[in-house]
Motif scaffolding. Structure first.
Motif, short mmCIF file in Angstrom:
data_model
loop_
_atom_site.label_atom_id
_atom_site.label_comp_id
_atom_site.label_asym_id
_atom_site.label_seq_id
_atom_site.Cartn_x
_atom_site.Cartn_y
_atom_site.Cartn_z
N THR A 221 0.84 -1.19 0.00
CA THR A 221 0.00 0.00 0.00
C THR A 221 0.88 1.25 0.00
N SER A 222 0.25 2.39 -0.04
CA SER A 222 0.98 3.66 -0.13
C SER A 222 2.03 3.76 0.97
N SER A 223 3.22 4.20 0.58
CA SER A 223 4.35 4.37 1.50
C SER A 223 4.73 3.07 2.21
N ASN A 224 4.32 1.94 1.63
CA ASN A 224 4.63 0.63 2.21
C ASN A 224 4.11 0.49 3.64
N LYS A 225 3.01 1.13 3.93
CA LYS A 225 2.45 1.04 5.29
C LYS A 225 2.02 -0.38 5.59
N ASP A 226 1.40 -1.04 4.64
CA ASP A 226 1.00 -2.44 4.79
C ASP A 226 1.65 -3.24 3.67
#
Length: 234
Positions: A221-226
């Protein structure tokens, strides 16, 4: 004795509602497409943006477009444009209903009012095709959906145990659950073939280890959050 409540407990597998990213594509794009007959792994789909009003969308991870690809190639390389266009072939309503009612993504919503009064919906290109959900999905829900692929298209609710016997062999707890056939044999063959290739020749290579046949799909997900890998062995 009153019921014990763990006030400080928080189960990330069953309670945390997370954005799923590309790990949702098999659940709400490709399996519905295969099951409805809208597409097969061999179907050729445009690898091009569907919108350019505010810039090209969707953006592929490598920021390239190859004009056309098969669905099989799109799954292997997790191509966003292929997912969006395959969803359009299937129909958003069908894909939404299939993911929610046949594969257990119970938190999908078709009408959700935010605190600011904005109405959001998961029936649309970005939520269903790319995993940008209004509420999110739990690890338990994602594992249950992927287990359906491994179980020949039979869906069953996840559980911690099936049966418990006492020392005399008497059955004291029975948690056997009904199963529901939600996918045809053809769809099962298609999705297992595609996800095996995605793990072994595509984006999921880091999850592969010797001695097991592994199938699955990555998701970020965005910014590698998940970050996800949803898969199974067989």
């Amino acid at each position: 004795v009153g019921e014990k409540t763990d006030f400080l407990g928080y189960n990330k597998a069953t309670q945390a509602k997370l954005q799923t990213g590309s790990s949702q594509k098999p659940i709400s794009v490709y399996v519905p497409a295969f099951e409805s007959g809208a597409a097969s792994p061999a179907t050729v789909v445009k690898d091009m943006p569907v919108s350019s009003v505010s810039g090209a969308w969707p953006k592929n991870d490598n920021r390239r477009y190859d004009y056309s690809r098969t669905v099989f190639s799109g799954i292997t390389s997790s191509v966003n444009a292929i997912a969006v266009r395959t969803l359009d072939l299937t129909g958003h309503d069908y894909a939404y209903s299939f993911a929610k009612y046949n594969l257990g993504l119970s938190n999908l919503t078709d009408n959700y009012m935010t605190a600011s009064g904005q109405i959001k919906s998961d029936i649309g290109q970005a939520p269903l095709a790319l995993g940008a959900l209004t509420v999110g999905a739990t690890v338990q829900e994602m594992a249950t959906a992927y287990a359906t692929f491994a179980n020949d298209g039979e869906f069953r609710e996840s559980r911690l145990f099936t049966k418990v016997y006492d020392s005399n062999g008497r059955l004291v707890l029975d948690n056997t659950q009904d199963t529901k056939q939600v996918m045809s044999d053809k769809t099962v063959t298609y999705i297992n073939y595609c996800l095996y290739n995605a793990a072994n020749s595509g984006t999921g290579g880091a999850a592969v280890f010797a001695g097991q046949n592994i199938a699955g799909k990555t998701g970020t997900t965005s910014s590698n959050k998940d970050r996800w890998f949803c898969g199974y062995t067989g």
